[in-house]
Each structure stands twice: as structure tokens, then as C-alpha cells.
Design a protein around this motif. Structure first.
Motif, PDB file in Angstrom:
ATOM      1  N   LEU A   1    -118.717  10.112  48.980  1.00  0.00           N
ATOM      2  CA  LEU A   1    -117.829  11.316  49.308  1.00  0.00           C
ATOM      3  C   LEU A   1    -117.219  10.853  50.743  1.00  0.00           C
ATOM      4  N   GLN A   2    -115.785  11.487  50.716  1.00  0.00           N
ATOM      5  CA  GLN A   2    -115.074  11.230  52.133  1.00  0.00           C
ATOM      6  C   GLN A   2    -114.480  12.487  52.266  1.00  0.00           C
ATOM      7  N   PRO A   3    -114.424  13.012  53.617  1.00  0.00           N
ATOM      8  CA  PRO A   3    -113.580  14.226  54.070  1.00  0.00           C
ATOM      9  C   PRO A   3    -112.241  14.464  53.399  1.00  0.00           C
ATOM     10  N   THR A   4    -111.526  13.277  53.230  1.00  0.00           N
ATOM     11  CA  THR A   4    -110.332  13.368  52.354  1.00  0.00           C
ATOM     12  C   THR A   4    -110.564  13.936  50.863  1.00  0.00           C
ATOM     13  N   ASP A   5    -111.617  14.007  50.486  1.00  0.00           N
ATOM     14  CA  ASP A   5    -111.975  14.453  48.992  1.00  0.00           C
ATOM     15  C   ASP A   5    -112.276  15.991  48.954  1.00  0.00           C
ATOM     16  N   ASN A   6    -111.882  16.782  50.008  1.00  0.00           N
ATOM     17  CA  ASN A   6    -111.994  18.077  50.120  1.00  0.00           C
ATOM     18  C   ASN A   6    -110.584  18.573  49.415  1.00  0.00           C
ATOM     19  N   GLY A   7    -110.789  19.293  48.516  1.00  0.00           N
ATOM     20  CA  GLY A   7    -109.974  19.898  47.625  1.00  0.00           C
ATOM     21  C   GLY A   7    -109.892  20.672  46.415  1.00  0.00           C
ATOM     22  N   THR A   8    -109.345  20.754  45.488  1.00  0.00           N
ATOM     23  CA  THR A   8    -109.498  21.471  43.961  1.00  0.00           C
ATOM     24  C   THR A   8    -109.494  20.153  43.103  1.00  0.00           C
ATOM     25  N   PHE A   9    -110.480  20.357  41.985  1.00  0.00           N
ATOM     26  CA  PHE A   9    -110.605  19.230  40.880  1.00  0.00           C
ATOM     27  C   PHE A   9    -110.306  20.218  39.907  1.00  0.00           C
ATOM     28  N   THR A  10    -109.383  19.458  38.947  1.00  0.00           N
ATOM     29  CA  THR A  10    -109.353  20.526  37.517  1.00  0.00           C
ATOM     30  C   THR A  10    -109.820  19.855  36.482  1.00  0.00           C
ATOM     31  N   CYS A  11    -110.339  20.298  35.655  1.00  0.00           N
ATOM     32  CA  CYS A  11    -110.729  19.714  34.199  1.00  0.00           C
ATOM     33  C   CYS A  11    -110.211  20.296  32.931  1.00  0.00           C
ATOM     34  N   GLN A  12    -109.404  19.555  32.282  1.00  0.00           N
ATOM     35  CA  GLN A  12    -108.631  20.085  31.186  1.00  0.00           C
ATOM     36  C   GLN A  12    -109.087  19.436  29.742  1.00  0.00           C
ATOM     37  N   VAL A  13    -109.482  20.028  28.753  1.00  0.00           N
ATOM     38  CA  VAL A  13    -110.095  19.612  27.446  1.00  0.00           C
ATOM     39  C   VAL A  13    -108.995  20.185  26.525  1.00  0.00           C
ATOM     40  N   LYS A  14    -108.764  19.068  25.600  1.00  0.00           N
ATOM     41  CA  LYS A  14    -107.852  19.345  24.467  1.00  0.00           C
ATOM     42  C   LYS A  14    -108.400  18.724  23.000  1.00  0.00           C
ATOM     43  N   ASN A  15    -108.597  19.771  22.270  1.00  0.00           N
ATOM     44  CA  ASN A  15    -109.090  19.294  20.945  1.00  0.00           C
ATOM     45  C   ASN A  15    -108.434  19.769  19.705  1.00  0.00           C
ATOM     46  N   PRO A  16    -107.296  18.973  19.512  1.00  0.00           N
ATOM     47  CA  PRO A  16    -106.472  19.534  18.626  1.00  0.00           C
ATOM     48  C   PRO A  16    -107.059  20.014  17.152  1.00  0.00           C
ATOM     49  N   PRO A  17    -106.629  21.203  16.848  1.00  0.00           N
ATOM     50  CA  PRO A  17    -105.556  21.923  17.148  1.00  0.00           C
ATOM     51  C   PRO A  17    -105.572  22.925  18.221  1.00  0.00           C
ATOM     52  N   ASP A  18    -107.026  22.869  18.852  1.00  0.00           N
ATOM     53  CA  ASP A  18    -107.346  23.684  19.919  1.00  0.00           C
ATOM     54  C   ASP A  18    -106.668  22.877  21.220  1.00  0.00           C
ATOM     55  N   VAL A  19    -105.460  23.083  21.850  1.00  0.00           N
ATOM     56  CA  VAL A  19    -104.867  22.569  22.703  1.00  0.00           C
ATOM     57  C   VAL A  19    -104.729  23.311  24.013  1.00  0.00           C
ATOM     58  N   ASN A  20    -104.823  24.760  23.713  1.00  0.00           N
ATOM     59  CA  ASN A  20    -104.663  25.713  24.872  1.00  0.00           C
ATOM     60  C   ASN A  20    -105.632  26.064  25.655  1.00  0.00           C
ATOM     61  N   GLY A  21    -105.689  26.704  26.458  1.00  0.00           N
ATOM     62  CA  GLY A  21    -106.819  27.443  27.449  1.00  0.00           C
ATOM     63  C   GLY A  21    -106.714  27.219  28.632  1.00  0.00           C
ATOM     64  N   LYS A  22    -107.517  27.767  29.307  1.00  0.00           N
ATOM     65  CA  LYS A  22    -107.508  27.966  30.901  1.00  0.00           C
ATOM     66  C   LYS A  22    -108.236  26.446  31.219  1.00  0.00           C
ATOM     67  N   ILE A  23    -107.506  26.015  32.250  1.00  0.00           N
ATOM     68  CA  ILE A  23    -107.928  24.922  33.149  1.00  0.00           C
ATOM     69  C   ILE A  23    -109.317  25.034  33.739  1.00  0.00           C
ATOM     70  N   GLY A  24    -110.165  24.442  33.717  1.00  0.00           N
ATOM     71  CA  GLY A  24    -111.333  24.638  34.473  1.00  0.00           C
ATOM     72  C   GLY A  24    -111.034  24.006  36.194  1.00  0.00           C
ATOM     73  N   GLU A  25    -111.560  24.758  37.234  1.00  0.00           N
ATOM     74  CA  GLU A  25    -111.248  24.446  38.460  1.00  0.00           C
ATOM     75  C   GLU A  25    -112.658  24.158  39.458  1.00  0.00           C
ATOM     76  N   VAL A  26    -112.921  23.241  40.076  1.00  0.00           N
ATOM     77  CA  VAL A  26    -114.008  23.156  41.139  1.00  0.00           C
ATOM     78  C   VAL A  26    -113.458  23.006  42.493  1.00  0.00           C
ATOM     79  N   ARG A  27    -113.760  23.789  43.418  1.00  0.00           N
ATOM     80  CA  ARG A  27    -113.322  23.578  44.588  1.00  0.00           C
ATOM     81  C   ARG A  27    -114.520  22.622  45.378  1.00  0.00           C
ATOM     82  N   LEU A  28    -114.242  21.511  46.137  1.00  0.00           N
ATOM     83  CA  LEU A  28    -115.212  20.605  46.465  1.00  0.00           C
ATOM     84  C   LEU A  28    -115.091  20.650  48.143  1.00  0.00           C
ATOM     85  N   ARG A  29    -116.150  20.885  48.810  1.00  0.00           N
ATOM     86  CA  ARG A  29    -116.070  20.904  50.332  1.00  0.00           C
ATOM     87  C   ARG A  29    -117.143  19.738  50.616  1.00  0.00           C
TER      88      ARG A  29
END
Length: 213
Positions: free
Chosen positions: A112-140
Motif C-alpha cells: 500500500l502507498q499513500p496514493t491509494d487513499n480513496g474509494t474502491f467500488t465493486c460491481q457484480v453482474k450475473n445476467p439476467p441479474d445485472v442491476n443493483g447497488k455498487i459496493g463501496e470501500v473507503r481505504l485510508r
């Protein structure tokens, strides 16, 4: 005429209900915030649930947005197998640590580096389930504690513990010797008292006996 008209009405109603029925969506679950030490590795957990059987078309997309809220950057992509994205700040520092069969889409970020500070998003699609809220992780990413500070703290605590042990040991030894000395003085006093008592008894017996001619 009545039969086909009735069937047509039912089919039309079914189409309308299907249009109004909400589409199935993939539910993604992540940790909201994660703190990690600079230079170490961190596992960004992402799990999901889907109403459809897991298909060969299931995909996982990880993106990153820096703290300055600039554009999203690709981090990792999964489709049938994990793909490492070559460009970007995370090149060579991200590995797949998920298990699709267990609904796990987690990744590991190395060094890890200081420039890695920020928000990571995880999106999963499983057709026909393609919608849904994207998961977010804030890394410090926090800085390491200097070794000298850790060493100083360890030495201070260790010295205090050793000093306390020495003081307790000295007190115990002092009390033990003091008790022994007190017992010895008491024993000597009892012996002298018994001797004096015996001598006094002998003198009294001599004084009480008649003088011989």
C-alpha cells in the motif's frame, strides 16, 4: 370471438405486469471503511447475493476513485477467470482472492502507498441479474509507527516491569530475613529466660535445704 378476446386481454395484462415488476438485482456487500498501514497488504472484501444461478457470464469489476474525486481508474476485472489490468497505479499490485462459488469477489492490494487513499467500488453482474447497488470501500492508508518509537516504548515498559519485580523481590527478601531475625531473638530470649529460671530454682533449693554438721 369471446375466447380469443379474453386470451388476448390476459396476455396484454401479463405483459403490462411484467413491465411493472422490478427486475432482479445483484446485492453487493462490502466493508464501508478500511484502515491499513503504509507498505502492508490489505484484503478488500466484497460478497454478493443473486436470485439467479451463477452463470458463466458473471462478471466482477473493481474501480478506484482517488480522494481528489478525479475520474475512476480500473483496478481489476473478472469474467470466467481473473484478469489483471496492466495500466494504472495498481499494475502488478492486485491479485484475485475471491471464490465465485461462495459468492466472494474480494481482492488483495499489495504494498500500500499513500496514493491509494480513496474509494474502491465493486460491481457484480450475473445476467439476467445485472442491476443493483455498487459496493463501496473507503481505504485510508496510515503511516507506519517508527521502529525507534516502538523500541523506546518496549524498553520503557520492559524496564518498568523489571524494576517492579526487583522492588517486590527485595521487599520479600527483607521481610523474610526480618522475620527470621525476630524469631531468632525470641528463641534466644526464651532460652535465657529458661536458664535464669532454672538457676533461680536451684538457688532456692539450696537455700531451703538444712545445713549439714
Amino acid at each position: 370471438m369471446g375466447g380469443p378476446s379474453w386470451l388476448g386481454a390476459v396476455l396484454f395484462l401479463g405483459v403490462q405486469l411484467r413491465a411493472l415488476w422490478p427486475a432482479a438485482a445483484v446485492q453487493v456487500h462490502t466493508s464501508k471503511e478500511v484502515d491499513a498501514v503504509n507498505g502492508t497488504n490489505v484484503r478488500l472484501k466484497c460478497t454478493f447475493s443473486t436470485s439467479s444461478p451463477i452463470s458463466q457470464s458473471l462478471s466482477v469489476t473493481w474501480n478506484f476513485q482517488p480522494e481528489d474525486l478525479s475520474s475512476h481508474e480500473p483496478v481489476f476485472y473478472y469474467l470466467k477467470e481473473p484478469y489483471k489490468l496492466s495500466p494504472g497505479r495498481f499494475k502488478g499490485r492486485v491479485t484475485w482472492d475471491g471464490n465465485i462459488e461462495r459468492n466472494d469477489a474480494s481482492i488483495i492490494i499489495w504494498n500500500l502507498q499513500p496514493t491509494d487513499n480513496g474509494t474502491f467500488t465493486c460491481q457484480v453482474k450475473n445476467p439476467p441479474d445485472v442491476n443493483g447497488k455498487i459496493g463501496e470501500v473507503r481505504l485510508r492508508v496510515v503511516q507506519k509507527v517508527h521502529f525507534s518509537e516502538i523500541h523506546f516504548l518496549a524498553v520503557t515498559i520492559g524496564s518498568a516491569c523489571v524494576l517492579m519485580i526487583i522492588v517486590v523481590t527485595v521487599v520479600i527478601i527483607y521481610r523474610h530475613h526480618r522475620k527470621k531475625a525476630q524469631e531468632k531473638r525470641t528463641e534466644v530470649a526464651d532460652t535465657e529466660f529458661s536458664r535464669e529460671k532454672e538457676n533461680l530454682k536451684i538457688r532456692e533449693e539450696k537455700e531451703a535445704s538444712p545445713l549439714e554438721d
